[in-house]
Motif scaffolding. Structure first.
Motif, short mmCIF file in Angstrom:
data_model
loop_
_atom_site.label_atom_id
_atom_site.label_comp_id
_atom_site.label_asym_id
_atom_site.label_seq_id
_atom_site.Cartn_x
_atom_site.Cartn_y
_atom_site.Cartn_z
N ALA A 260 53.52 -5.10 95.31
CA ALA A 260 53.43 -6.41 95.85
C ALA A 260 52.22 -6.43 97.10
CB ALA A 260 54.74 -7.03 96.47
N LEU A 263 48.84 -5.72 95.87
CA LEU A 263 48.24 -7.12 95.19
C LEU A 263 47.78 -8.04 96.68
CD1 LEU A 263 50.44 -8.40 92.25
CD2 LEU A 263 47.84 -7.52 92.33
N LEU A 266 44.58 -6.72 97.88
CA LEU A 266 43.49 -6.91 96.84
C LEU A 266 43.04 -8.51 97.37
CD1 LEU A 266 44.55 -5.08 93.63
CD2 LEU A 266 42.45 -4.67 95.13
N ILE A 270 39.45 -9.52 98.60
CA ILE A 270 38.63 -10.29 97.76
C ILE A 270 38.30 -11.45 98.39
CG2 ILE A 270 38.56 -11.62 95.46
CD1 ILE A 270 40.12 -9.34 93.97
N ASN A 291 50.23 -19.15 101.15
CA ASN A 291 51.48 -18.92 100.40
C ASN A 291 52.88 -19.98 101.32
OD1 ASN A 291 51.38 -16.80 98.86
ND2 ASN A 291 51.89 -15.24 100.32
N ASP A 295 54.73 -23.01 99.43
CA ASP A 295 56.03 -22.90 99.01
C ASP A 295 57.04 -24.21 99.72
OD1 ASP A 295 55.92 -20.50 97.95
OD2 ASP A 295 56.70 -19.50 99.81
N TYR A 308 55.49 -23.81 91.51
CA TYR A 308 54.35 -23.06 90.99
C TYR A 308 53.57 -22.61 92.17
CZ TYR A 308 56.33 -25.58 87.33
OH TYR A 308 57.23 -26.21 86.08
N ILE A 310 53.38 -20.25 93.95
CA ILE A 310 52.76 -18.67 93.65
C ILE A 310 51.16 -18.74 93.10
CG2 ILE A 310 53.87 -17.90 91.65
CD1 ILE A 310 54.63 -15.50 93.64
N LEU A 311 51.05 -19.51 91.96
CA LEU A 311 49.91 -19.61 91.37
C LEU A 311 48.66 -20.31 92.06
CD1 LEU A 311 51.30 -21.14 87.99
CD2 LEU A 311 50.47 -19.11 88.39
N PHE A 314 46.48 -17.41 93.54
CA PHE A 314 45.33 -17.01 92.79
C PHE A 314 44.35 -18.08 92.39
CE2 PHE A 314 49.13 -14.31 92.12
CZ PHE A 314 48.52 -13.27 92.23
N VAL A 318 40.25 -17.66 92.89
CA VAL A 318 39.27 -17.80 91.88
C VAL A 318 38.06 -19.06 92.34
CG1 VAL A 318 38.90 -18.92 89.71
CG2 VAL A 318 40.75 -17.53 89.81
N LEU A 321 35.87 -16.94 94.55
CA LEU A 321 34.92 -16.08 93.90
C LEU A 321 33.83 -16.96 93.34
CD1 LEU A 321 36.89 -13.28 92.37
CD2 LEU A 321 35.54 -13.17 94.19
N ALA A 322 34.32 -18.25 92.81
CA ALA A 322 33.41 -19.01 92.20
C ALA A 322 32.27 -19.36 93.18
CB ALA A 322 33.98 -20.34 91.67
N ILE B 125 33.65 -16.07 84.39
CA ILE B 125 33.84 -16.00 85.69
C ILE B 125 33.65 -14.45 86.15
CG2 ILE B 125 35.82 -15.77 87.62
CD1 ILE B 125 37.12 -17.89 86.34
N ARG B 128 30.00 -11.66 86.31
CA ARG B 128 28.73 -11.63 87.43
C ARG B 128 29.29 -10.17 88.29
NH1 ARG B 128 27.55 -16.60 90.60
NH2 ARG B 128 29.73 -16.95 90.50
N MET B 136 39.12 -5.44 89.70
CA MET B 136 39.95 -6.32 90.63
C MET B 136 40.04 -7.80 89.88
SD MET B 136 39.83 -4.74 94.13
CE MET B 136 38.27 -4.74 94.31
N ILE B 144 47.87 -13.37 87.21
CA ILE B 144 47.80 -14.93 87.15
C ILE B 144 48.81 -15.40 85.93
CG2 ILE B 144 46.91 -17.21 86.58
CD1 ILE B 144 44.64 -16.15 88.33
N TYR B 147 52.56 -14.65 86.39
CA TYR B 147 53.07 -15.64 87.16
C TYR B 147 53.32 -17.05 86.71
CZ TYR B 147 53.91 -12.72 91.34
OH TYR B 147 54.34 -11.73 91.87
N GLN B 151 56.68 -18.68 86.15
CA GLN B 151 57.26 -19.97 86.82
C GLN B 151 57.14 -21.28 85.96
OE1 GLN B 151 58.24 -17.62 89.37
NE2 GLN B 151 58.12 -19.81 90.06
N SER C 237 60.13 -19.10 103.93
CA SER C 237 59.59 -20.62 103.66
C SER C 237 60.80 -21.39 102.87
CB SER C 237 58.33 -20.47 102.95
OG SER C 237 57.32 -19.89 103.73
N PHE C 238 61.59 -20.60 102.16
CA PHE C 238 62.63 -21.15 101.29
C PHE C 238 63.95 -21.35 102.29
CE2 PHE C 238 59.93 -18.66 98.55
CZ PHE C 238 59.37 -19.53 97.66
N GLN C 241 63.19 -24.72 103.76
CA GLN C 241 63.48 -25.99 103.15
C GLN C 241 65.10 -26.40 102.86
OE1 GLN C 241 61.43 -26.20 99.22
NE2 GLN C 241 60.54 -24.19 99.95
#
Lengths: 333, 369, 458
Positions: A260, A263, A266, A270, A291, A295, A308, A310-311, A314, A318, A321-322, B125, B128, B136, B144, B147, B151, C237-238, C241
């Motif tokens: 955890a 990540l 990272l 990043i 985060n 939540d 969702y 947690i998504l 990411f 993205v 990075l884009a 993506i 590059r 990474m 992703i 999860y 979820q 955080s939970f 709520q």
């Protein structure tokens, strides 16, 4: 340019949305914000070590999370064996400042030395082969994770904070954990300041800055680059160890924290840009706040998307990075 | 760098004929064994060692294809095969997920298409980025996907999708593992031959050129990111077949089976087999599934350090030793042994190949943007 | 460009691959189907993953029975070292192996197949966790001539929906373990509104479903259901709520996460007010009590275990477990009890049929269906889906005894004859418990509501 404008607009929309939600309940807003910032402080201490090692040596230490967790277990074990402090939150021998600080210092130094050992034995002789070094550290993390389960079990444990410190502090009508708010954030600020000063003002920092830009030239100038590398690995691992004890006290010590926090590191680097200390700070704050806001605030009318959340972390990665493939503060090597 | 990998002069005379005989004997033995495996080994070994090694091998082959021909070491293959598996599992009849009741063959095709398109997008993506950055970003792809399916409970949730219907041809692999074994075998052979064919097409040659020197290829007018993204799509196609086979193999798919551990396992298989040789994928997978099964039987307890329950430590140590000793994996070890023998037999031959150089080469240009 | 090179390489490799396959074929020859008359039992648990640290608790529960009643001799100080010399009804019994899964369904199936198909187990005891249980129950359908006894997995579907005729579960499911708490919250603590919080996967869904079904059937209202993702490291955080002003909070945050959850709950809300917070079956677990300690003192939870019971059955149970000091220390663990119950039932049924496994084990399976286990904490029988009907216990966590740092358990209520359907609330056609199911509706309460018996063992 267009993506940046879009990103800017998106940022404004998010701020407006959070502002709107905050208006509905300020107490929750402050708590959620503090949750994000205190987590960010912990992320920063972990990620600072990670980014330091990368910046100078181009080594992505995939065992960084394992070092974090191992430090927690060492401190937890020392607190129990030397001072008889059980992991119970309140019962048993209460922890004192000494029985918290001594395990912290020892665990941190042991992990720092473990980092140097790892660098000298496994990584030194294949310098420059950064993928191979990443694979080596992945192998080490696989072994360490399994051995930690074998020796410390699968139940979460907790390092005790000194009993003389209060559990929580109250201000502005809210109540918040003392350790998180004062100790962890304080440690992150002090470490950030020390690292900043060390890098900007000392000879060691000068060499590191020069090394980040041009390793070959630094060596050619007669600097013992191997010693500098060992030193950087020591400090990087040391920070993982320190964060491990702080995190073990603030949250818990449990299997799975290794991957955890790897990540999280990272993601932080990043976003912020690998090798940049300022980037690590910005990345930590971004990750921590995203985060904790997601939540709680990812609700639109009756549609509840908090599951969702947690998504979203990411999606943040993205999105960054884009726009900037090397992160916000990253520079091409 | 590619000079080091140039053609070895064919060994001369008698020796050459001897090798040719060895080769045919070996191919014959392998074909005979693989085709006859269902009558040679018991059904448990057939399913849990060989079939598992075949589909894991395909997943690892998608990684090895990217690394050996494209210079890209990807941790995203698990995420991509999961997309194929989950897509298919949602479309057919199953317990959990959408259970839309499609025909399993159509659902399989849809799974492969969706995962391949997803792969091309991810490739766009990631293309590059180079070396460690690429590693990474592709790790992020797998996380992703994990999860997402954990979820989004309408598509899966942690419990995953169970009792996934397989095509009639496969039937129930627990009752009769033979059809699935042959399907996995044929798929492996086709993928092996297909990738080797692709490597000789203009696209494959351009890809290898990009692996060795992206800047020069860019200067020659090749669209480097496009080639890399398309290569990633090809890798995704191969990975998606592994994903489909994995669902047929276990008749279920859940996020627990595509987590970071599994991501690392696929990497371990590829590295142990040999990152620069396609064959390495299946060899690594065979070693992995054999150890995974038998270490739980014969591994003695050594304090808390080792035992039947310490599979991760065992595989981790093997992984570490291989990375330290032979970056070319087991294939690399085999090759260097063979080279040594050959050198004794025929003094004029090419030097041994330090396989890692290929990747280092790509990494020397981390940001050729 | 390196075409020849590749060809040479492939030749070597084919030889290598052929060689390794032949070696494999050779090893495979000696591994299977030794035909003997011994009864072969495989035991499946988790040695990796979230529940890996309960491996020896599980195995020990099953092996202790064989040691106490059937002449088993432990081969070492830990259960995983194995056991020999077991005879049931005059027949030799061989423990063919221990399955080592990692709480995922796919590994559970691989390990089950290794025990059943490779090592030739006639009877399998296991697995440990919910998704694994559903997978093994489904697998059982493909092996009608073998018998499967659940270890301690608690997913409702494994028996309620799958209904494999040769899969027997002598332990309650996750919802049954929460029985009695809805009644206690509504009628004793006076809750009318409550929130529930649990990790976002099947076991907490099921565990909280038991509370929701009962609490709502009486007239209570569950207003918020909060599901932190599995593996959450920071619950702050939970916790934020959870609305203020509700009467109560039911906590189904499991195993590893509970210590983190309680720590952060206290930091944000101060010490637990045990009139307004209750826990599920994890709370009285000895390993967790030891790790968490006094913050939970005073809190009420439900459990299949009345740890302070001093009945002869409880004493006998603890004596049986004494063969393994490691598991005896956790005598009150539900993990141990689940595997103990399964092996006890198997021993009784095998004795009844004189160890006869012929005819597809149909006699054994019929005997198991009617077996009643006189367990340490009440009798366990099976319903028509081969699912346990048992007595649940409402317990209160008490301050540690003098000289101890581990809180104790005081049992206050016996919840009699808890069945899986909650008097019809759950059936094979109701949706499985998830983030939003079961819905909160008032209907006929489960039969035990209002019939709990006050008990005091100490």
């Amino acid at each position: 340019m267009a993506p940046r404008i879009l990103l800017g607009l998106l940022g404004l929309a998010v701020v407006a949305w959070i502002g709107n939600k905050a208006g509905q309940d300020m107490r929750i807003f402050w708590i959620v914000t503090l949750n994000g910032l205190t987590l960010a402080a912990l992320f920063f201490v972990v990620a600072a070590g990670f980014t330091l090692i990368f910046g100078l040596m181009r080594v992505v230490n995939m065992a960084h999370g394992s070092l974090y967790l191992l430090a927690g277990y060492i401190a937890f074990t020392l607190q129990g064996n030397w001072y008889g402090v059980s992991s119970n939150l309140l019962s048993g021998t209460p922890a004192t400042v000494v029985s918290w600080i001594v395990p912290l210092v020892i665990a941190t130094i042991v992990i720092g030395l473990a980092g140097v050992f790892m660098q000298q034995v496994f990584l030194r002789w294949n310098q420059g082969q950064d993928l191979r070094q990443a694979l080596i550290t992945i192998a080490i993390s696989v072994i360490l994770a399994d051995q930690m389960v074998a020796h410390f079990g699968g139940i979460a444990e907790s390092i005790q904070q000194p009993a003389v410190w209060p559990d929580s502090v109250s201000f502005l009508g809210i109540r918040y954990g003392f350790f998180r708010l004062v100790v962890v954030v304080g440690a992150a600020v002090v470490i950030g300041a020390l690292l900043f000063l060390a890098i900007k003002r000392t000879r060691f920092g000068m060499i590191i800055r020069a090394g980040v830009d041009d390793r070959a030239m630094v060596s050619a100038l007669g600097v013992n680059i191997q010693l500098v590398f060992a030193g950087a690995f020591f400090i990087g691992a040391l920070l993982a160890g320190l964060a491990g004890v702080l995190g073990g006290t603030m949250i818990a010590v449990q299997p799975g924290n290794d991957s955890a926090f790897l990540l999280d590191s990272l993601i932080v680097v990043i976003i912020g840009g690998m090798g940049s200390l300022g980037g690590a700070a910005i990345g930590s704050v971004a990750l921590g706040l995203v985060n904790s806001y997601a939540d709680v605030y990812l609700k639109f009318g009756t549609n509840d998307f908090t599951n969702y959340a947690i998504l979203l972390t990411f999606i943040l990665v993205v999105a960054v990075l884009a726009v900037r493939p090397l992160g916000l503060f990253g520079r091409p090597a | 760098m590619s000079v080091a990998r140039s053609a070895t002069p064919p060994a001369a005379g008698l020796n050459g004929r001897g090798m040719r005989i060895t080769r045919w004997v070996a191919i014959g033995a392998l074909v005979l064994f693989l085709a006859g495996a269902p009558s040679i080994v018991d059904s448990f070994t057939l399913a849990q060692i060989l079939t598992k090694a075949l589909w894991l091998g395909i997943a690892a082959a998608s990684l090895i294809f990217l690394s050996s021909y494209g210079g890209m070491i990807s941790l995203g293959q698990t995420g991509i095969y999961a997309v194929a598996g989950f897509t298919m599992a949602n479309l057919v009849n199953a317990a959990g997920g959408k259970h839309l009741g499609w025909d399993p063959v159509a659902a399989t095709a849809a799974g492969i298409v969706v995962a391949t398109v997803f792969g091309v997008l991810c490739g766009a993506i990631a293309s590059r980025s180079y070396g460690i950055y690429f590693l990474m970003i592709t790790l992020a792809i797998s996380v992703i996907v994990f999860y997402f399916f954990a979820q989004v409970t309408t598509l899966s949730g942690y419990g995953g999708i169970r009792s996934v219907t397989s095509p009639g041809l496969i039937g129930n692999p627990i009752l009769n593992p033979v059809p699935l074994y042959y399907v996995a075998l044929v798929a492996s052979v086709l993928i092996f031959l297909g990738i080797r064919y692709l490597a000789r097409t203009p696209f494959g040659l351009a890809l290898q050129g990009i692996r060795d020197d992206p800047a020069r290829m860019q200067a020659l007018g090749y669209n480097v990111p496009l080639h890399r993204a398309l290569a990633f799509g090809v890798g995704a196609f191969v990975a998606s077949i592994a994903g489909i086979l994995s669902v047929w193999y276990t008749t279920q798919i859940s996020p627990g089976g595509i987590n970071v551990t599994q991501t690392i396992n696929i990497l371990i298989i590829a590295v142990v087999g040999g990152l620069y040789r396609l064959e390495g994928a299946w060899i690594g997978a065979l070693v992995f599934s054999t150890i995974d099964n038998y270490s739980r039987v014969w591994m003695p307890n050594v304090g808390d350090w080792l035992g039947p329950d310490r599979f991760e430590t065992i595989i981790g140590v093997i992984f570490l030793v291989i990375v330290l000793a032979s970056p070319g994996g087991l294939v690399g070890i085999w090759e260097s042994l063979w080279d040594r023998r050959k050198r004794r037999l025929a003094p004029i031959s090419a030097p041994g190949i330090p396989a890692m150089e290929v990747v280092d080469d790509a990494v020397d240009h981390p940001a050729a943007v | 460009m390196h075409r020849n090179q590749r060809h040479l390489g492939s030749r070597r490799l084919l030889a290598f691959a052929a060689l390794s396959l032949f070696v494999l074929a050779a090893c495979n020859g000696n591994s299977t189907t030794t035909t003997s008359s011994a009864i072969k039992i495989g035991i499946l648990s988790d040695c990796l993953g979230d529940f890996g640290s309960f491996y020896n608790d599980d195995l020990g529960g099953a092996l202790a029975v064989l040691n106490a009643h059937y002449g088993g001799k432990a081969s070492g100080s830990l259960p995983k070292d194995g056991m020999t010399g077991v005879k049931i009804a005059g027949k030799d019994v061989q423990i063919v192996g221990f399955g080592c899964s990692d709480s995922t369904a796919s590994k559970a199936i691989e390990e089950t197949r290794r025990l059943v198909e490779q090592l030739g187990a006639d009877i399998l005891i296991g697995p440990l966790s919910g998704d694994e249980g559903i997978a093994v129950a489904n697998y059982a359908k493909t092996q009608p001539n073998k018998t499967f006894l659940n270890g301690i997995s608690g997913a409702q579907d494994a028996t309620l929906k799958v209904q494999a005729p040769n899969f027997f579960r002598f332990n309650p499911d996750g919802a049954q373990w929460s029985s009695g708490l809805g009644d206690y919250a509504y009628n004793t603590l006076g809750w009318r509104t409550a929130a529930v919080i649990g990790d976002d996967y099947a076991f907490p869904y099921t565990s909280l479903a038991g509370f929701i079904a009962e609490f709502c059937s009486i007239g209570g209202n569950v207003t918020n259901r909060i599901w932190p993702p599995l593996g959450t490291t920071d619950y702050s955080s939970f916790i934020t709520q959870i609305p203020k002003g509700l009467d109560g909070l039911f906590v189904g945050v499991g195993g590893a996460g509970l210590i983190t959850f309680l720590k952060q709950y206290q930091q944000l809300n101060g010490p637990l007010n045990t009139k307004h917070i209750m826990g599920n079956t994890f709370w009285p677990d000895p390993q967790l009590l030891k790790a968490i300690g006094t913050p939970m003192v005073g809190a009420v939870a439900a459990s299949g275990i009345a740890a302070d019971d001093t009945s002869p059955q409880t004493i006998a149970y603890k004596q049986e477990l004494a063969i393994y000091p490691a598991t005896q220390a956790d005598a009150a663990s539900v993990f141990t009890l689940g595997y103990w119950s399964a092996m006890t039932a198997l021993g009784l049924a095998l004795t009844k049929v004189n160890g006869d496994l012929s005819g597809g084990q149909k006699a054994l399976q019929a005997a198991l269906a009617s077996t009643v286990v006189d367990g340490p904490y009440g009798k366990i029988s099976l319903d028509s889906n081969r699912q346990a009907v048992f007595d649940n216990w409402i317990v209160q966590i008490t301050a540690p005894a003098a000289g101890s740092q581990v809180p104790g358990i005081h049992t206050i209520l016996q919840v009699p004859k808890v069945d899986q359907t909650f008097g019809g609330f759950f059936s094979s056609t109701t949706p499985p418990p998830d983030r939003t199911n079961p819905t909160c509706t008032k209907k006929t309460p489960p039969p035990w509501v209002g019939h709990e018996t006050p008990v005091s063992f100490s």
